[in-house]
Motif scaffolding. Sequence first.
Motif, PDB file in Angstrom:
ATOM      1  N   LYS A 534       0.498  -1.485   0.080  1.00 59.85           N
ATOM      2  CA  LYS A 534       0.178  -0.161   0.331  1.00 59.85           C
ATOM      3  C   LYS A 534       0.687   0.914  -0.434  1.00 59.85           C
ATOM      4  N   HIS A 535       0.817   1.856  -0.740  1.00 59.98           N
ATOM      5  CA  HIS A 535       1.243   3.167  -1.308  1.00 59.98           C
ATOM      6  C   HIS A 535       0.079   4.933  -1.108  1.00 59.98           C
ATOM      7  N   ARG A 536       0.687   5.727  -0.508  1.00 61.60           N
ATOM      8  CA  ARG A 536      -0.202   6.627  -0.085  1.00 61.60           C
ATOM      9  C   ARG A 536       0.984   8.108  -0.368  1.00 61.60           C
ATOM     10  N   LEU A 537      -0.028   9.022  -1.428  1.00 57.07           N
ATOM     11  CA  LEU A 537       0.934   9.531  -2.483  1.00 57.07           C
ATOM     12  C   LEU A 537       0.176  11.049  -1.761  1.00 57.07           C
ATOM     13  N   LEU A 538       0.663  12.324  -1.955  1.00 59.22           N
ATOM     14  CA  LEU A 538       0.119  13.774  -2.135  1.00 59.22           C
ATOM     15  C   LEU A 538       1.450  14.511  -2.541  1.00 59.22           C
ATOM     16  N   LEU A 539      -0.543  14.776  -3.392  1.00 56.26           N
ATOM     17  CA  LEU A 539      -0.108  15.703  -4.265  1.00 56.26           C
ATOM     18  C   LEU A 539      -0.850  17.469  -4.258  1.00 56.26           C
ATOM     19  N   LEU A 540       0.304  17.844  -5.022  1.00 56.91           N
ATOM     20  CA  LEU A 540      -0.131  19.898  -4.884  1.00 56.91           C
ATOM     21  C   LEU A 540      -0.268  20.204  -6.451  1.00 56.91           C
ATOM     22  N   VAL A 541      -1.838  20.399  -6.230  1.00 60.16           N
ATOM     23  CA  VAL A 541      -2.130  21.098  -7.510  1.00 60.16           C
ATOM     24  C   VAL A 541      -1.648  22.741  -7.148  1.00 60.16           C
ATOM     25  N   LYS A 542      -1.902  23.542  -8.003  1.00 63.90           N
ATOM     26  CA  LYS A 542      -1.006  25.049  -7.786  1.00 63.90           C
ATOM     27  C   LYS A 542      -1.137  25.343  -9.073  1.00 63.90           C
TER      28      LYS A 542
END
Length: 677
Positions: A534-542
């Motif tokens: 399991k992997h958790r990705l935190l992405l930023l939209v700017k």
Amino acid sequence: MHFQVLLGDPVQIFQADLHLTDINDHSPEFLEREMLLKIPESAHPGTVFPLKAAQDLDIGSNTVQNYTISPNLNFHVVTHHRGDGRKYPELVLDKALDREEQAELSLILTALDGGAPPSSGISTVRIEVVDINDNAPEFSQSLYEVQVPENSPMDSLVITVSARDLDAGMYGSVVYALFQEDEVSQPFVIDKMTGEIHLRRLLDFEATPYHHMEIEATDGGALSGKCTVVIRVLDVNDNAPELTMSTLKGSIPENSPQSVVAIFSVSDADSGENGKMICSIPNDLPFFLKSTFENFYTLVTERPLDRESTAEYNITITVSDLGTPKLQTQHTITLQVSDVNDNAPEFTQSSYTLWVRENNSPALHIGTISATDRDSGSNAQLTYSLLPGPQPGADAAAALVSINADSGQLFALRALDYEALQAFEVRVRAADRGSPPLSSQALVRVQVLDANDNSPFVLYPLQNASAPCTELLPRAAEPGYLVSKVVAVDRDSGQNAWLSFQLLKATEPGLFSVWPHNGEVRTARLLSERDAPKHRLLLLVKDNGEPPRSASVTLHVLLVDGFSQPYLPLPDAAAPERAQPDRLTAYLVIALAAVSSLFLLSLLLFVAARLCRRSRARSLAGCALPDGPLPGHLLDVSGTGTLAHSYQYEVCLQGGAGTNEFNFLKPVIPNSLFQES
């Protein structure tokens, strides 16, 4: 002749007389070859004038016996005897002498003896007639006429009069003078000796064209004669024409045909051609001269005047005579053209576009509308007002702005929202204060500029769902495998809506990567058995606004074995043996994906319906995201920089490896075009 004769032997003395007998061997002779007699012309006839006698050496009858004079009308000669027997002559006046007729006579006096033949001697008798003042001076002409130009210089010779006195001496000398001389009024002076008349004062033809004088000539005996001198002064062109203004208007209203501007008269003190005049004005002026009476002119407008073309005229009236050289007089009048309200206001542009950034402060000055009126005074004073624009709902748009009635400055009445209203139009009316008033209109379009006041909104994966979104990733996926795609929109436009994606945090750094301009999440390397399931990705939209706004999204990735085995490439010969145990897993995954897709579709429809109601007045373009990489760093995801909220999308999951696992299908609401890069 007495003589003695002496004899020697015997000695005797004899007395003897010798008598000589005369013969006429000598002629009479006058001692003077010329005798001068001065006889006054007043001598009366019979007057005797003695003459000198001639001498003759002969005697007796051989001596002078008679005197004669040469023939003439005035004298004769008389021979007289003296006591001694000699004879002498006397001149007797027979006729009165006139010195003026013959001032001198020359006579031949002849003396004759008694010889045979007789001898003679002559002498000239010159008679001078002595003058008496018996003649008055006489002029050669009783009337002298002369023409003199009026510009003759001082002391110039006008004429010479001549008088002759037949007398001689002092009685014949003549002195000239002006008869009844008036030194004050008479501009002439005469030389008393020569009779020359000179100019003592300048002449003026206009004052005195003729001069009459009487000239007196007086001799030494106080006798005098008179003559008349008539001097005609010749006119020269020494007077410029004169202009006398009778009526003059300082201003006339424009658009008035055949208006009288001025009435004037002209005059010239000269005469003849010098007094004839020509009156003219410049040809390039809209006026003409009309002759009314003798030497009277009327200045009239040739056509209606236009104050806006020429508000003031300087009219030069030139009056020239026909003399040589020509003289002229110029008179300049200034005519003002008064204004008539014949021009409507004119805007500097037929339409205006004003730009105002959203979220403005109320009463913000957003621009100035300017109009001009070619008229003047109150006819050019403008008042601005707002009218509804041509588009539907213009009344509401006109309520967003106000205008200063005097300056034309436009103000925004309240804060504008680009996302609610991108542009609106109003009409501005400019009216002058003439009577009747004239007006014109101009269209004003107000463009609302976008401000970066909206953060990006993530459409997928959903963040407010009850269960987190989990993406399945087969362990056999190769590098570059498309795991998921983050879909986000920004209600702003332009560069404020240009979105970029960034991976902030991951369970396994280096395993996943995000394309910055399309939000695709892909594997960066091959998976291994040691990688966590399991992997958790935190992405930023700017976005790309100033200052930039951003949103974050969390993506869960679950590693599975055998997912989409039929579509994965076989890594080795053992792949057919593992296909049968993984078939059940594939069915489960497909069922789960179908349920998730239905849920996602329902949610999108709900969100789209809400957004449509909020942005019904807007017109937004479609949005499409490319499957492959783009050349730039940022991506404008729509034609206007914003993904339209009026679109609803269906997302389906396709099996197999490689690219294009996610496709954006046609929009549910087909009222705009969908573009795919």
